[in-house]
Every structure is written in C-alpha cells, then in structure tokens.
Design a protein around this motif. Structure first.
Motif, short mmCIF file in Angstrom:
data_model
loop_
_atom_site.label_atom_id
_atom_site.label_comp_id
_atom_site.label_asym_id
_atom_site.label_seq_id
_atom_site.Cartn_x
_atom_site.Cartn_y
_atom_site.Cartn_z
N ASP A 98 0.85 -1.20 0.00
CA ASP A 98 0.00 0.00 0.00
C ASP A 98 0.88 1.25 0.00
O ASP A 98 0.81 2.09 0.90
CB ASP A 98 -0.95 -0.01 1.21
CG ASP A 98 -1.91 1.17 1.20
OD1 ASP A 98 -2.17 1.70 0.11
OD2 ASP A 98 -2.40 1.56 2.28
N HIS A 100 2.11 4.86 -0.96
CA HIS A 100 1.43 6.10 -1.30
C HIS A 100 2.28 6.95 -2.24
O HIS A 100 3.44 6.62 -2.53
CB HIS A 100 1.10 6.88 -0.03
CG HIS A 100 0.26 6.12 0.94
ND1 HIS A 100 0.17 6.45 2.28
CD2 HIS A 100 -0.55 5.03 0.76
CE1 HIS A 100 -0.65 5.60 2.88
NE2 HIS A 100 -1.10 4.73 1.98
N THR A 105 4.13 4.12 3.25
CA THR A 105 3.32 2.91 3.09
C THR A 105 2.21 2.88 4.12
O THR A 105 2.37 3.35 5.26
CB THR A 105 4.17 1.65 3.24
OG1 THR A 105 4.74 1.61 4.55
CG2 THR A 105 5.30 1.63 2.22
N GLY A 106 1.09 2.33 3.73
CA GLY A 106 -0.05 2.25 4.64
C GLY A 106 -0.06 0.98 5.47
O GLY A 106 -0.76 0.93 6.49
N ARG A 107 0.70 -0.03 5.06
CA ARG A 107 0.68 -1.28 5.79
C ARG A 107 2.01 -2.01 5.62
O ARG A 107 2.65 -1.93 4.57
CB ARG A 107 -0.47 -2.18 5.32
CG ARG A 107 -0.67 -3.43 6.17
CD ARG A 107 -2.01 -4.07 5.89
NE ARG A 107 -2.19 -5.31 6.67
CZ ARG A 107 -2.57 -5.33 7.93
NH1 ARG A 107 -2.84 -4.21 8.57
NH2 ARG A 107 -2.72 -6.49 8.57
N THR A 140 -1.09 -1.99 10.36
CA THR A 140 -1.28 -0.71 9.68
C THR A 140 -0.33 0.33 10.25
O THR A 140 -0.20 0.45 11.48
CB THR A 140 -2.73 -0.24 9.83
OG1 THR A 140 -3.61 -1.24 9.29
CG2 THR A 140 -2.96 1.07 9.11
#
Length: 231
Positions: A98, A100, A105-107, A140
């Motif tokens: 994930d 961006h 990163t989101g995860r 997360t």
C-alpha cells in the motif's frame, strides 16, 4: 398446543444430543483419532511433549517463540524435559505494501519462518525429526503516533511467535503420534538473480545482482527489508 411444542422440542433436543454423542464413534470408525487424545497402547503425546527442552533462541523475537513453545508443550502441567531437545532457528522480514504517492506505506506485511530440529538428550545427541513452519501477519502504519506504531509492530510479532509455536508444537505432536516425517521446504533449488538498479555497478564484479526471496520475488520489487528484533 403449548404441550405439543414442548414435547417436540424435547424430542429434538434428545435426537441432537444422541447425534453428538455418536459422532466420535462414527469418526473413529472412519480412522479419525484425536492428536492429543488418550488411546490404549498408543504413545502419550502430551507426556512426550513435556519431555522436550526448548533450547534458547537469540533475540527478543526468539524468546517470544521459546515462551510460546514452553507454554504449549507443557500443557496443563509443568514440563519435565529429560528426553529431547528442540532447536528452533526463526527468521522474520517485513515488506511495505500500500505504497502512497509520498513514498510512505499504509501497511507492513511480515513473513516469518522457522526451521526446527528435535534431538535426543544423551552423550551423543541424535536427530530424530525436523520440520519447517511459516506464517504471515501485518499491521497498519501510523506515522503520526510513534508509540502506537511500535505497539502495533510488537503486537504483530507476538502473534507471529504464538502462531509459529502452535505450528511447531502440532508438527512435533504429529511426529510422536505417527512418526511420519514432516514436510520440509526444499532449500537446495537454485535461486534466481535479478539486476539491482539501486546499487552502483562495480567494474571488477560486474552488474550488482539481488537474489529472490522466500516467495520468489526480490526485495527491491516489494520494498521488503529485514526487521530489527533487537528492541
């Protein structure tokens, strides 16, 4: 009317209870046997698990796995390791998913593996069986809250340690029950190499290359990096 319904409910409950009581007999007739159940003339698996000494595993993550193994193998009583020694070699890595637009990163997904070996405790230890465990987990990312980020990572590593402990305990118990060799992941296969665009070429050694990971994908393709477990 109410009496008829009550009688119908009583009959239904009786039939259900009878079916549940007969289920173990039907399963045993099909060859099903509980892994930790007692059976006349068979090996007492819980007693054998209590006779396993779990060797020290370095680093905090290793200690979490060791505590999980000790707790699960001891069962409902204190362990008394006199016959076997369990050696576990875990590895853990993380990869960014994930991603961006600002390169955050989101995860974070974490992959953990553990190769274990069971030896006899004697003057000349003998390898009796070995196996391989693997699990995936993740958390997360919360960059604005550093304490929460650290807590998420520690919680994830704790869950991974428990899962690896459960898998190893089940594999060892299965070996005591059947003496069947657990399936192991072959590690003698040739690994693919890919040119690394992130390193400066060396005129003496040629183009820098990166080896594929456990999932056949190089680290540069996923953002995977080793996780520091010394905290």
């Amino acid at each position: 009317m109410t009496r008829t319904r009550s009688l119908f409910s009583l009959c239904k409950a009786t039939l259900t209870a009878t079916a549940l009581m007969a289920a173990p007999l039907l399963l045993s007739g099909c060859g099903f046997k509980p892994l930790y159940g007692e059976e006349k003339g068979a090996i007492d698996v819980p007693a054998e698990l209590k006779d396993i000494y779990v060797a020290n595993i370095p680093q905090r993550f290793g200690q979490q796995i060791r505590l999980a193994l000790q707790s699960q193998m001891a069962g409902d009583g204190p362990e008394d390791p006199r016959k076997y020694k369990l050696v576990v070699q875990p590895t853990i890595s993380g990869e960014a998913i994930d991603i961006h637009g600002d390169n955050t990163t989101g995860r974070t997904r974490m992959l953990a593996t553990a190769h274990w070996q069971l030896f006899t405790i004697e003057q000349t230890p003998r390898l009796v069986t070995q196996g391989y465990a693997q699990t995936l987990d993740g958390y997360t990312n919360t960059y604005e809250q550093y304490f929460a980020q650290t807590l998420n990572m520690e919680s994830t590593m704790g869950r991974i340690a428990q899962t690896l402990g459960e898998q190893i305990t089940q594999q060892v118990a299965t070996w005591f029950k059947t003496h069947a060799t657990p399936a192991d992941v072959p590690n003698n296969q040739p690994k693919a190499l890919y040119p690394s665009p992130n390193l400066i070429p060396d005129s003496d050694q040629g183009t820098p290359m990166e080896q594929e990971g456990p999932d056949a994908i190089p680290n540069m393709a996923t953002g995977r990096a080793p996780i520091d477990t010394n905290f």
